[in-house]
Design a protein around this motif. Structure first.
Motif, PDB file in Angstrom:
ATOM      1  N   LEU A 121       0.818  -1.214   0.000  1.00 40.36           N
ATOM      2  CA  LEU A 121       0.000   0.000   0.000  1.00 40.36           C
ATOM      3  C   LEU A 121       0.851   1.263   0.000  1.00 40.36           C
ATOM      4  N   ASP A 122       1.953   1.230   0.737  1.00 39.64           N
ATOM      5  CA  ASP A 122       2.838   2.410   0.776  1.00 39.64           C
ATOM      6  C   ASP A 122       3.388   2.725  -0.606  1.00 39.64           C
ATOM      7  N   LEU A 123       3.807   1.676  -1.304  1.00 39.33           N
ATOM      8  CA  LEU A 123       4.338   1.856  -2.658  1.00 39.33           C
ATOM      9  C   LEU A 123       3.256   2.359  -3.611  1.00 39.33           C
ATOM     10  N   MET A 124       2.054   1.849  -3.434  1.00 40.37           N
ATOM     11  CA  MET A 124       0.931   2.322  -4.254  1.00 40.37           C
ATOM     12  C   MET A 124       0.682   3.812  -4.018  1.00 40.37           C
ATOM     13  N   ARG A 125       0.689   4.203  -2.769  1.00 42.75           N
ATOM     14  CA  ARG A 125       0.493   5.624  -2.427  1.00 42.75           C
ATOM     15  C   ARG A 125       1.587   6.465  -3.050  1.00 42.75           C
ATOM     16  N   LEU A 126       2.801   5.950  -3.007  1.00 45.44           N
ATOM     17  CA  LEU A 126       3.939   6.661  -3.585  1.00 45.44           C
ATOM     18  C   LEU A 126       3.732   6.862  -5.085  1.00 45.44           C
ATOM     19  N   ARG A 127       3.289   5.799  -5.763  1.00 47.83           N
ATOM     20  CA  ARG A 127       3.109   5.866  -7.219  1.00 47.83           C
ATOM     21  C   ARG A 127       1.912   6.709  -7.616  1.00 47.83           C
ATOM     22  N   ARG A 128       0.893   6.725  -6.786  1.00 51.57           N
ATOM     23  CA  ARG A 128      -0.354   7.395  -7.146  1.00 51.57           C
ATOM     24  C   ARG A 128      -0.388   8.852  -6.695  1.00 51.57           C
ATOM     25  N   GLY A 129       0.421   9.178  -5.706  1.00 52.56           N
ATOM     26  CA  GLY A 129       0.415  10.546  -5.222  1.00 52.56           C
ATOM     27  C   GLY A 129      -0.138  10.654  -3.816  1.00 52.56           C
ATOM     28  N   SER A 130       0.386  11.574  -3.057  1.00 50.71           N
ATOM     29  CA  SER A 130       0.084  11.637  -1.631  1.00 50.71           C
ATOM     30  C   SER A 130      -1.342  12.096  -1.346  1.00 50.71           C
ATOM     31  N   THR A 131      -1.962  12.759  -2.310  1.00 51.10           N
ATOM     32  CA  THR A 131      -3.307  13.265  -2.059  1.00 51.10           C
ATOM     33  C   THR A 131      -4.394  12.214  -2.302  1.00 51.10           C
ATOM     34  N   ILE A 132      -3.972  11.054  -2.822  1.00 55.59           N
ATOM     35  CA  ILE A 132      -4.944  10.025  -3.172  1.00 55.59           C
ATOM     36  C   ILE A 132      -5.374   9.232  -1.939  1.00 55.59           C
ATOM     37  N   LYS A 133      -6.657   9.108  -1.741  1.00 54.57           N
ATOM     38  CA  LYS A 133      -7.179   8.292  -0.648  1.00 54.57           C
ATOM     39  C   LYS A 133      -7.033   6.809  -0.990  1.00 54.57           C
ATOM     40  N   ASP A 134      -6.854   5.975   0.029  1.00 54.04           N
ATOM     41  CA  ASP A 134      -6.639   4.549  -0.182  1.00 54.04           C
ATOM     42  C   ASP A 134      -7.743   3.911  -1.019  1.00 54.04           C
ATOM     43  N   MET A 135      -8.951   4.375  -0.819  1.00 53.06           N
ATOM     44  CA  MET A 135     -10.069   3.824  -1.571  1.00 53.06           C
ATOM     45  C   MET A 135      -9.916   4.042  -3.069  1.00 53.06           C
ATOM     46  N   ASN A 136      -9.174   5.083  -3.440  1.00 54.73           N
ATOM     47  CA  ASN A 136      -9.026   5.453  -4.848  1.00 54.73           C
ATOM     48  C   ASN A 136      -7.702   5.005  -5.447  1.00 54.73           C
TER      49      ASN A 136
END
Length: 233
Positions: free
Chosen positions: A130-145
């Motif tokens: 999940l951390d890597l996903m957040r990193l790739r998607r951007g910090s403003t992205i909510k986990d649901m998205n």
DNA sequence: CTTTCGATCCGT
DNA sequence: CGGATCGAAAGG
């Protein structure tokens, strides 16, 4: 002798259960070969796992769409081209394509070679990395998205054009990567990750974002699932 | 060759 | 609801 002849204190080993010992099995090719609509349903609950240099990410498939022979919305419908070549190859390969000039979408090729059908993976429930996903998607992205859309999951999982043609269900060397990487990207059975197959019933509805054959119920997802791209549609 | 438009996402 | 952004496909 640092203990001055006394016996060494007993060494204690700590067995820390980090992950439950869940065996990982590859998604069976038999579920991809005979019927793409059935395959699109069977792929719900299966797990996509990517071991990339940056780390491992994985997600459970919660939404799919089928694209069939003779279907005007199917890219392979107008014959084999450089883009659709892999769709006419063996099942279990990745069909990755560019859409709207900026996003990539990820499909699993179905049916025997020469057919030209595939299943679009539209949403994943994030399971690992999940951390890597957040990193790739951007910090403003909510986990649901993180993975609730076909181009979102491609970005979160670190996929791209390099995975075009990757063997997702191979077991030996050469599987997983589109060009070079080995075993990096795999399609796994539902019980390969904790939680296993969701109990929620399956829903069939019209596909998203197409202008032709928009009435056909070729989109499948888990009822009430939080990670489906458009839960209301 | 030129034009059109898409299996999307995001901020407004 | 519009803008980003690029190839594949369709049209001339």
């Amino acid at each position: 002798m640092k203990n001055f002849g006394r016996p060494e204190p007993p060494q204690r080993t700590f067995l820390i259960p980090i992950f439950p010992p869940v065996p990982k099995s590859v998604f069976p090719v038999s579920l991809l070969t005979s019927d793409t609509l059935a395959a699109a349903r069977s792929l719900l609950g299966a797990v996509l796992e990517h071991r990339s240099p940056e780390g491992v990410t994985a997600g459970r498939i919660v939404e799919t769409e089928a694209y069939l022979q003779g279907d005007p919305a199917c890219h392979a419908n107008r014959g084999e081209t450089p883009r659709t070549k892999v769709m006419f190859g063996p099942p279990g390969r990745a069909y990755v394509y560019l859409i709207y000039g900026m996003h990539q979408c990820f499909n699993v090729v179905t049916r025997p070679a020469g057919t030209g059908e595939a299943v679009l993976i539209r949403a994943l429930e994030p399971l690992a990395g999940l951390d890597l996903m957040r990193l790739r998607r951007g910090s403003t992205i909510k986990d649901m998205n993180l993975c609730n859309g076909p181009a979102k999951l491609v970005q979160a999982m670190g996929l791209g054009a390099g995975h075009y043609g990757a063997n997702l269900i191979g077991s030996g060397a050469g599987s997983g990567g589109g060009s070079g990487a080995r075993g990096a990207l795999r399609l796994l059975a539902a019980d390969s990750y904790p939680g296993g197959m969701p109990a929620a019933p399956l829903i069939a509805g019209p596909r998203v974002g197409i202008s032709v054959a928009a009435d056909l119920p070729y989109r499948f997802y888990f009822k009430g699932n939080r990670y489906v791209s458009k839960p209301w549609a």
